[in-house]
Scaffold this motif. Structure first.
Motif, PDB file in Angstrom:
ATOM      1  N   LEU A   1      -7.853  14.050   8.790  1.00 23.23           N
ATOM      2  CA  LEU A   1      -6.444  13.645   8.901  1.00 23.23           C
ATOM      3  C   LEU A   1      -5.590  14.112   7.720  1.00 23.23           C
ATOM      4  O   LEU A   1      -4.410  13.772   7.625  1.00 23.23           O
ATOM      5  N   ALA A   2      -6.175  14.924   6.842  1.00 24.23           N
ATOM      6  CA  ALA A   2      -5.407  15.397   5.683  1.00 24.23           C
ATOM      7  C   ALA A   2      -4.268  16.321   6.098  1.00 24.23           C
ATOM      8  O   ALA A   2      -3.369  16.587   5.311  1.00 24.23           O
TER       9      ALA A   2
ATOM     10  N   VAL B   1     -13.014  11.025   8.308  1.00 25.68           N
ATOM     11  CA  VAL B   1     -11.688  10.686   8.847  1.00 25.68           C
ATOM     12  C   VAL B   1     -10.610  11.172   7.893  1.00 25.68           C
ATOM     13  O   VAL B   1      -9.639  11.828   8.293  1.00 25.68           O
ATOM     14  N   ARG B   2     -10.777  10.893   6.618  1.00 25.10           N
ATOM     15  CA  ARG B   2      -9.771  11.302   5.631  1.00 25.10           C
ATOM     16  C   ARG B   2      -9.646  12.819   5.561  1.00 25.10           C
ATOM     17  O   ARG B   2      -8.543  13.364   5.431  1.00 25.10           O
ATOM     18  N   HIS B   3     -10.780  13.498   5.636  1.00 29.64           N
ATOM     19  CA  HIS B   3     -10.759  14.947   5.567  1.00 29.64           C
ATOM     20  C   HIS B   3     -10.024  15.530   6.777  1.00 29.64           C
ATOM     21  O   HIS B   3      -9.170  16.406   6.653  1.00 29.64           O
TER      22      HIS B   3
ATOM     23  N   VAL C   1       1.296   4.082  -2.955  1.00 32.48           N
ATOM     24  CA  VAL C   1       0.923   5.487  -2.743  1.00 32.48           C
ATOM     25  C   VAL C   1       2.109   6.417  -3.034  1.00 32.48           C
ATOM     26  O   VAL C   1       1.926   7.516  -3.570  1.00 32.48           O
TER      27      VAL C   1
ATOM     28  N   VAL D   1      -6.613   4.765   8.456  1.00 34.83           N
ATOM     29  CA  VAL D   1      -8.041   5.105   8.399  1.00 34.83           C
ATOM     30  C   VAL D   1      -8.871   3.985   9.029  1.00 34.83           C
ATOM     31  O   VAL D   1      -9.796   4.231   9.806  1.00 34.83           O
ATOM     32  N   ARG D   2      -8.504   2.742   8.710  1.00 34.58           N
ATOM     33  CA  ARG D   2      -9.237   1.611   9.296  1.00 34.58           C
ATOM     34  C   ARG D   2      -9.096   1.585  10.818  1.00 34.58           C
ATOM     35  O   ARG D   2     -10.054   1.278  11.538  1.00 34.58           O
TER      36      ARG D   2
ATOM     37  N   MET E   1      -9.083   3.468  -0.216  1.00 31.22           N
ATOM     38  CA  MET E   1      -8.385   2.325   0.362  1.00 31.22           C
ATOM     39  C   MET E   1      -7.568   1.677  -0.762  1.00 31.22           C
ATOM     40  O   MET E   1      -7.939   1.753  -1.937  1.00 31.22           O
TER      41      MET E   1
ATOM     42  N   GLN F   1       0.833  -1.211   0.000  1.00 23.53           N
ATOM     43  CA  GLN F   1       0.000   0.000   0.000  1.00 23.53           C
ATOM     44  C   GLN F   1       0.866   1.259   0.000  1.00 23.53           C
ATOM     45  O   GLN F   1       0.631   2.201  -0.774  1.00 23.53           O
ATOM     46  N   GLY F   2       1.875   1.255   0.877  1.00 18.05           N
ATOM     47  CA  GLY F   2       2.715   2.444   0.994  1.00 18.05           C
ATOM     48  C   GLY F   2       3.525   2.696  -0.261  1.00 18.05           C
ATOM     49  O   GLY F   2       3.679   3.844  -0.701  1.00 18.05           O
TER      50      GLY F   2
ATOM     51  N   CYS G   1      -4.233  11.557   3.000  1.00 14.94           N
ATOM     52  CA  CYS G   1      -5.250  10.500   2.984  1.00 14.94           C
ATOM     53  C   CYS G   1      -6.518  10.949   2.263  1.00 14.94           C
ATOM     54  O   CYS G   1      -7.308  10.117   1.825  1.00 14.94           O
ATOM     55  N   LEU G   2      -6.682  12.250   2.107  1.00 15.31           N
ATOM     56  CA  LEU G   2      -7.868  12.745   1.403  1.00 15.31           C
ATOM     57  C   LEU G   2      -7.755  12.537  -0.108  1.00 15.31           C
ATOM     58  O   LEU G   2      -8.744  12.564  -0.826  1.00 15.31           O
TER      59      LEU G   2
ATOM     60  N   LEU H   1     -11.374   4.261  12.337  1.00 18.87           N
ATOM     61  CA  LEU H   1     -12.789   3.873  12.258  1.00 18.87           C
ATOM     62  C   LEU H   1     -13.098   2.765  13.265  1.00 18.87           C
ATOM     63  O   LEU H   1     -14.150   2.780  13.919  1.00 18.87           O
TER      64      LEU H   1
ATOM     65  N   GLY I   1       0.510   4.577   3.131  1.00 22.22           N
ATOM     66  CA  GLY I   1      -0.551   4.788   2.148  1.00 22.22           C
ATOM     67  C   GLY I   1      -1.896   5.053   2.811  1.00 22.22           C
ATOM     68  O   GLY I   1      -2.915   5.085   2.136  1.00 22.22           O
ATOM     69  N   TYR I   2      -1.876   5.219   4.134  1.00 25.84           N
ATOM     70  CA  TYR I   2      -3.019   5.639   4.960  1.00 25.84           C
ATOM     71  C   TYR I   2      -4.112   4.593   5.157  1.00 25.84           C
ATOM     72  O   TYR I   2      -4.938   4.728   6.067  1.00 25.84           O
ATOM     73  N   ASP I   3      -4.180   3.570   4.332  1.00 22.40           N
ATOM     74  CA  ASP I   3      -5.276   2.595   4.394  1.00 22.40           C
ATOM     75  C   ASP I   3      -5.480   2.090   5.829  1.00 22.40           C
ATOM     76  O   ASP I   3      -6.572   2.184   6.396  1.00 22.40           O
ATOM     77  N   LYS I   4      -4.411   1.564   6.410  1.00 25.45           N
ATOM     78  CA  LYS I   4      -4.543   0.937   7.725  1.00 25.45           C
ATOM     79  C   LYS I   4      -4.768   1.974   8.827  1.00 25.45           C
ATOM     80  O   LYS I   4      -5.375   1.677   9.857  1.00 25.45           O
TER      81      LYS I   4
ATOM     82  N   GLU J   1     -15.832   7.388   6.779  1.00 20.36           N
ATOM     83  CA  GLU J   1     -14.474   7.279   6.230  1.00 20.36           C
ATOM     84  C   GLU J   1     -14.042   8.614   5.624  1.00 20.36           C
ATOM     85  O   GLU J   1     -12.906   9.056   5.812  1.00 20.36           O
ATOM     86  N   TYR J   2     -14.970   9.274   4.926  1.00 25.09           N
ATOM     87  CA  TYR J   2     -14.606  10.544   4.311  1.00 25.09           C
ATOM     88  C   TYR J   2     -14.234  11.574   5.375  1.00 25.09           C
ATOM     89  O   TYR J   2     -13.260  12.325   5.230  1.00 25.09           O
TER      90      TYR J   2
END
Lengths: 764, 163
Positions: free
Chosen positions: B132-133, B128-130, A663, B146-147, A700, A659-660, A695-696, B150, B141-144, B125-126
């Protein structure tokens, strides 16, 4: 968030059952890192510490006529100033460091400039003072007289005969032979396979395209730092955030011309590296300042210094020509790659040349590569160095070929993809690789089959290759009386490798991952271990842990034999239990036996390895984008990374790498770029203006771990960390084409460039 | 050298006094004067969020706040999240989700996420992303991340958390 795991066909039946490997324990250093207790380089605090700051060149290219430090030294609180005069003369020396022989003068001059400054941000002098603010004030009091010279910033311009020369003594090495030609071209290399002209004659379709990619930075969040203490007895201790304590030790020994035995390097936690924290920058300077003052000296870079003074990865010019038969089979491929080395020779041109066609079996190949100096910071490795630039070119040309063939791009890859026994253009035949398995897994993935509806949307795919390196690693494991073991390894841990290394020891010993306590040793407490790079730690240091655990196992079997008064051959060890071979009722778990450790000498296992059975890896990515036709901005709607990991020791951290890496590739593809003024000044040396993805910006990132075990590793591990940065730029370019019909051949594919391409569509 | 100023504040629930120069940032004071090195410096100009702290209930980049501005305020840093009862659910979820690699951005993300959940206990989710921007992570890559946030919100909603 369960991630599907796809096994290679042959592999699936042969895969052994593991107790620890493949599980997802909480990482050993996690608690310290979520509570803020973990100590990174900048957190080191020694009594009496002075603070150092670096004066950097305001010019991209200039001769230094004189440096006067007297006003700076007179400022209250200033304790010392150093310049290149304080470094030993290494003019004619060559040292074997990091990636092979290097002219030591280049490295030394990059630490503190000698006669010339070669890029804006080039270090010239440094001050140690009682506070960082005073040190900074003192920089403004150093008077440098420059003769400003014209800079050259573009690789193609730098190659021209009338270009300004960075080094008057740099003569081009061509195909391994040094020529008499003084030029910015440090070297020219070539790979040749078959007869490329004949191959193109056999082709029905030939496409040739040109590509440009911008200089980009690794962008780790933690700036470089170093704290040095040069004791009165001549011993130097350095604390720093590095990808390799031993390489720092070696570089310091060469730059300062002192024996390695006088240097101890203590690696702190490291806040990201991606290749950028292998070469030293501040360490020798802090050492010189400490020697002059007799006090510890701490230095931490600002973010602007990181951008302007540490290694980015090269901008490049690439030309690719590929030919196919009507049936889709590749007949020939040719590439010309010119990489910007920055101020001193040493771009990753060899890797770029090796990787550019690596996923394919092509009978006729010709690749020419050029390493070219320009007035930009000396480049440093960045995750699969050189491969992303190269794949952007080759994988988008392949997409055009597929379009002309009316062939599905993944079908094309199945037809032409490299497999075991195929030969790369650099001559190396592949062992067991899992490229085709990644392509099949991508084809079968729901993402690839899902309809993508709506205007200005498109889907793209691309593949990529990266190596895996062996190199040297050392591990020792001592058994504690409570049945846990302490493991000391030499690989600095950037992304959870303490745990992936510890898990391999746990698997052998039949104990839980949590019962292994891994620490990263310093240069005086663990055997030589090469850098955390080349996707090697879980592979090579993991292998050392496997061997050290075997050593522990042998000693524990001997201990059980001694207690039971039988021979070691009569002890059976299975699933973490020692069993009396003749009396199976008698058995001891690892813990029970460890509790009786005082029945003899302590048990310490050790292993040193330099493994050869490296497992290169392939990835295939699928991306959906939407391009805003009003602004040219590309939004990533969906992203799937498919990669062969060989064997995922800790799947969460394998996914994390995938993932990283993806990105970082997305950032490289869409946003990231050094903007230069005509004078050669970087105009965007901050995280606000050098925009890495937030992240915005992202959805995923789906992952599919394919497992085609590497037969060269006890558990089948392949290199994982670098592959995922290779395909994104090409995959996104291919998706943008399907979304709005423009072929992007320049990175980054920023809104302005995409907009311009849309507006000129039909016109070009 | 400019004269130092006496500042009285509360950090992680405790009375704290310190002397600082007028030019020192709160981040510098936390790290260099008070030894609270959990707040990290990634950019020193408010771009990366690694130095995030909560100041009187507001998420701030401590590199953009002067040390003297802490006078009379209530500050929460990463060091104040775990208690004798254990980790904050966000810390626990970051571990379980492998939401960190190098870990340098982790304190900032956890503090920022806490500030979000304090205001909005059930973010989308949006959202959170907004929110944490303002925090940069270069490894995951932020995936984990954000999870993890949540999931922590779910746990805290279900059990009230240990906050």
């Amino acid at each position: 968030m369960t991630t599907p795991t796809v096994s290679g066909q042959e592999a699936s039946t042969a895969q052994p059952q593991y107790r620890v490997i493949g599980t997802r324990p909480i990482r050993h250093d996690g608690l310290d890192k979520v509570t803020g207790r973990a100590l990174y380089g900048a957190d080191i605090r020694l009594a009496g510490t002075l603070h150092g700051k670096v004066l950097r060149s305001p010019h991209a290219h200039a001769r230094i006529r004189s440096i006067d430090v007297s006003r700076a030294l007179a400022l209250p609180g200033v304790k010392a100033v150093v310049t290149a005069q304080d470094l030993p003369d290494v003019t004619d020396k060559v040292a074997d460091l990091v990636e092979g022989p290097i002219r030591l003068k280049y490295l030394s001059n990059n630490i503190l400039a000698g006669e010339k400054v070669l890029y804006k941000g080039h270090a010239i002098a440094a001050v140690a003072a009682t506070s960082p603010h005073i040190a900074e004030e003192a920089l403004a009091l150093i008077d440098v007289d420059y003769e400003v010279l014209p800079p050259v910033l573009d690789v193609q311009k730098a190659m021209q005969d009338d270009a300004p020369l960075l080094h008057e003594d740099l003569k081009t090495t061509s195909l391994g032979e040094q020529t008499d030609k003084v030029s910015n071209i440090a070297s020219h290399m070539q790979f040749r396979l078959g007869d490329v002209e004949q191959g193109f004659r056999e082709a029905d379709i030939v496409i040739e395209r040109e590509f440009h990619t911008a200089t980009v930075h690794q962008g780790y969040i933690e700036p470089q730092n170093a704290t040095a203490l040069w004791d009165a007895d001549g011993h130097l201790t350095v604390w720093c955030s590095t990808q390799g304590a031993f390489t720092v030790q070696e570089q310091l020994a060469e730059i300062l011309q002192i024996p390695v035995s006088k240097i101890r390097v203590i690696p702190a936690e490291i806040g990201g590296g991606f290749g950028g924290k292998i070469w030293v920058y501040l360490e020798p300077v802090a050492a010189l300042l400490s020697r002059k003052t007799g006090r510890p000296v701490k230095m931490v870079m600002s973010r602007a210094e990181v951008f302007e003074g540490t290694g980015p990865t090269p901008g490049s010019y690439i030309r690719v020509k590929m030919g196919v038969k009507r049936d889709g089979r590749l007949t020939a491929a040719q590439a010309y790659l010119a990489y910007e080395a920055g101020a001193y020779p040493g771009s990753p041109i060899t890797a770029g040349c090796t990787c550019i066609f690596a996923p394919y079996n092509i009978p006729n190949v010709l690749i020419d590569g050029y390493d070219v100096v320009v007035n930009k910071p000396k480049t440093a490795p960045y995750r699969a160095p050189g491969a992303t630039n190269a794949a952007f070119a080759s994988e988008t040309v392949i997409d055009e070929l597929c379009e002309q063939l009316s062939m599905d791009p993944l079908e094309f890859r199945l037809l032409n993809g490299a497999k075991e026994g195929d030969r790369r253009a650099d001559g190396v035949p592949y062992g067991r690789i899992g490229y085709l398995e990644t392509v099949k897994a991508a084809m079968e993935h729901e993402h690839y089959r899902a309809p993508l509806e709506g205007p200005n949307r498109g889907r793209g795919v691309a593949s990529g290759y990266w190596f895996n390196i062996g190199f040297q690693s050392s591990v020792s494991i001592s058994v504690n009386a409570d049945g846990t073991v302490s493991l000391v390894e030499g690989s600095t841990d950037i992304g959870g490798t303490r745990t992936s290394v510890a898990m391999q020891a746990a698997e052998v010993l039949g104990i839980a991952a949590e019962d292994v306590h891994p620490i990263v040793g310093d240069t005086d407490s663990v055997g030589y271990t090469n850098v955390t790079g080349g996707s090697r730690v879980t592979f090579a240091t993991g292998w050392a842990a496997y061997e050290a655990a075997q050593d522990v196992k042998r000693q524990m079997i001997e201990r059980a034999a001694k207690i039971w008064e039988i021979s070691p051959e009569e002890v059976i060890f299975a699933d973490g239990v020692f069993i009396h071979g003749k009396d199976p009722e008698k058995r001891m778990t690892f813990k029970e036996l460890a509790a009786r450790i005082k029945t003899g000498e302590p048990v310490v296992g050790r292993a040193t390895v330099s493994p050869r059975g490296v497992g290169g890896g392939f990835g295939t990515h699928i991306v959906d984008v939407e391009v805003d036709p009003e602004t040219g901005k590309t939004q990533i709607l969906r992203y799937t990374v498919v990669q062969d990991a060989g064997k995922a020791i800790h799947p969460s951290y394998v996914e994390g790498q995938m993932q990283g890496g993806a990105v970082q590739g997305i950032g490289w593809a869409l946003n990231e770029e050094y903007f230069y003024t005509p004078e050669g000044h970087m105009a965007n040396a901050s995280f606000l203006d050098y925009r890495i993805p937030t992240c915005l910006d992202l959805p995923m990132i789906d992952t599919v771990i394919v497992e085609v075990p590497n037969p060269g590793h006890p558990f089948g591990v392949r290199g994982v960390g670098e592959v995922p940065i290779v395909p994104p730029a090409a995959a996104i370019a291919n998706a943008i084409y399907r979304a709005v019909g423009v072929r992007m051949r320049q990175l980054p594919m920023s809104p302005g460039r995409v907009m311009k391409a849309i507006l000129s569509k039909g016109g070009n | 050298m400019p004269r130092k100023i006496h500042v009285q504040t509360r950090i992680n629930g405790e009375e704290v006094e310190f002397l600082c120069e007028p030019r020192q940032s709160l981040l510098e004071v936390l790290r260099d004067e008070l030894g609270l090195t959990g707040s990290k410096e990634g950019c020193n100009n408010g771009n990366c969020g690694a130095c995030n702290v909560i100041l009187d209930g507001v998420l701030v980049n401590s590199c953009l706040v002067l040390g003297v501005e802490a006078e009379g305020k209530e500050i929460t840093t990463i060091e104040g999240l775990a208690g004798p009862q254990g980790l904050h659910p966000l810390q626990q979820k970051f571990l379980e989700h492998a939401a960190l690699q190098c870990g340098i951005c982790t304190p900032g993300f956890i503090i920022a996420a806490k500030a979000l959940l304090d205001k909005n206990p059930q973010p989308t989710e949006y959202q959170v992303r907004h929110w944490l921007a303002g925090n940069l992570c270069r490894c995951t890559g932020y995936d984990k991340i954000v999870r993890a946030v949540l999931d922590a919100a779910q746990v805290m909603a279900g059990k009230g958390g240990n906050d």
